[in-house]
Design an enzyme around this catalytic site. Structure first.
Site, short mmCIF file in Angstrom:
data_model
loop_
_atom_site.label_atom_id
_atom_site.label_comp_id
_atom_site.label_asym_id
_atom_site.label_seq_id
_atom_site.Cartn_x
_atom_site.Cartn_y
_atom_site.Cartn_z
CD GLU A 206 -2.54 1.39 2.61
OE1 GLU A 206 -3.56 2.09 2.65
OE2 GLU A 206 -2.05 0.84 3.62
CG ASP A 284 -8.50 0.43 4.50
OD1 ASP A 284 -8.29 -0.26 5.50
OD2 ASP A 284 -7.62 1.15 3.98
CG ASP A 285 -9.94 2.42 8.10
OD1 ASP A 285 -10.26 1.86 9.16
OD2 ASP A 285 -8.81 2.30 7.58
#
Length: 347
Positions: A206, A284-285
């Site tokens: 990432e 993810d978030d």
């Protein structure tokens, strides 16, 4: 004039969600209510009603992202807050067509306010059981160590995760800034987890390039990679991931929000797809990035031209990479076929 064919509703496409962080799954409205409840002053980036402007490709940007995350986490103080978060996360999964969720948590973050590590795990797993029963979504837990902490802490977490393998813990991960802490420093923790029957799913590829993915494979024997998108920079690594069947938990909206790629169309989804690397699109978030699971499939459709047949295959890949029981996986895979068998709407 003939009506143009439009895509099927991606919220109705059965799928699995394999990369969702615990605090990051929170609804923004819930965060505002909890902050008011506990008198926590939220920065404008968390209280303004829009996803914060982030760029975490340098250390200052990552620090700001982590500070926002920690502020949000500080609003989870009582068992009822944990139960609410998990239940609402499950409700969001239902809305987005997910029938299986593997949610990632570092219990050390919640232990001080919940009475210690064991009570924290009990509260989290009880909340998971209740939310799963109430919503029908299968939910399991992946315990994640923090790269910013000492590897001995990761070993403690790995043993804790194994202890709760019969209560719904299915995997062990490694999160936070992958530019810090070598993967091999955590090899013993991952050995403990694998020996205890847990899957290995560390973050890699990432914020750093293909080398971090290779390290996860070579040093941690990962069966899934959290993110992994920058494997696209190495054709040899793409061939290896495809040959070994290692699924990358790709989070396109997150990649753009954190500045890994400038625009949605820059995320190299097609490179992984064309190389035969299995992917599990994930959010993810959502609290910080502003979009949930179905939106990742929409991004693949809108910005990368994925057809409904290809999107259905991405959903299948997410299900095959999950640890869902065989009967659950087969039921959801049958649902994918049924979704694709429906006539595409016209408009």
């Amino acid at each position: 004039m003939e009506s143009a064919t439009v895509g099927r509703d991606l919220r109705l496409l059965p799928k699995a969600h394999l990369h969702l962080h615990f605090t990051g799954s929170m609804r923004s409205g819930t965060l505002l209510e909890l902050a008011d409840k506990y008198g926590v002053r939220l920065p404008e980036a968390l209280s303004g009603g829009e996803p914060p402007k982030l760029r975490a490709t340098d250390e200052r940007g990552w620090f700001r992202f982590q500070r926002l995350y920690d502020t949000a986490r500080s609003c989870l103080r009582e068992p009822e807050d944990i139960r609410r978060l998990v239940h609402e996360a499950a409700e969001e999964e239902v809305r987005d067509g997910s029938g299986w969720l593997e949610i990632q948590v570092d219990p050390t973050s919640y232990a001080p306010l919940l009475g210690g590590m064991l009570p924290a795990m009990e509260v989290i797993l009880d909340a998971v059981d209740t939310a799963s029963r109430d919503t029908g979504v299968g939910i399991r837990v992946l315990v994640a160590a923090n790269r910013m902490k000492h590897p001995l802490d990761a070993r403690t977490l790995a043993r804790l995760a194994v202890r709760y393998a019969d209560r719904g813990v299915i995997g062990f991960g490694l999160s936070n800034d992958e530019r810090r802490g070598l993967a091999r420093d955590f090899d013993r923790a991952f050995h403990i987890a694998r020996e205890g029957g847990l899957i290995a799913a560390p973050h890699g590829g990432e914020l750093t390039g293909p080398s971090s993915v290779r390290d996860c494979l070579d040093d941690l024997h990962a069966s899934r990679i959290g993110h992994g998108i920058r494997a696209a920079e190495s054709p040899a690594l793409l061939r290896r991931l495809a040959a070994e069947g290692v699924t990358c938990e790709v989070c396109p909206a997150s990649n753009v929000a954190l500045g890994v790629y400038e625009k949605p169309e820059d995320v190299p989804l097609r490179a992984l797809w064309d190389a035969g690397v299995p992917m599990a699109l994930s959010a993810d978030d959502p609290l910080l990035f502003g979009s949930r699971l179905a939106a990742q499939y929409e991004l693949a459709r809108e910005h990368h031209g994925f057809t409904d047949e290809e999107l259905a295959e991405l959903a299948r890949q997410s299900l095959r990479a999950s640890v869902a029981p065989d009967d659950v996986r087969e039921r959801l895979l049958t649902g994918v076929d049924a979704w694709l068998a429906e006539p595409a709407p016209t408009g």
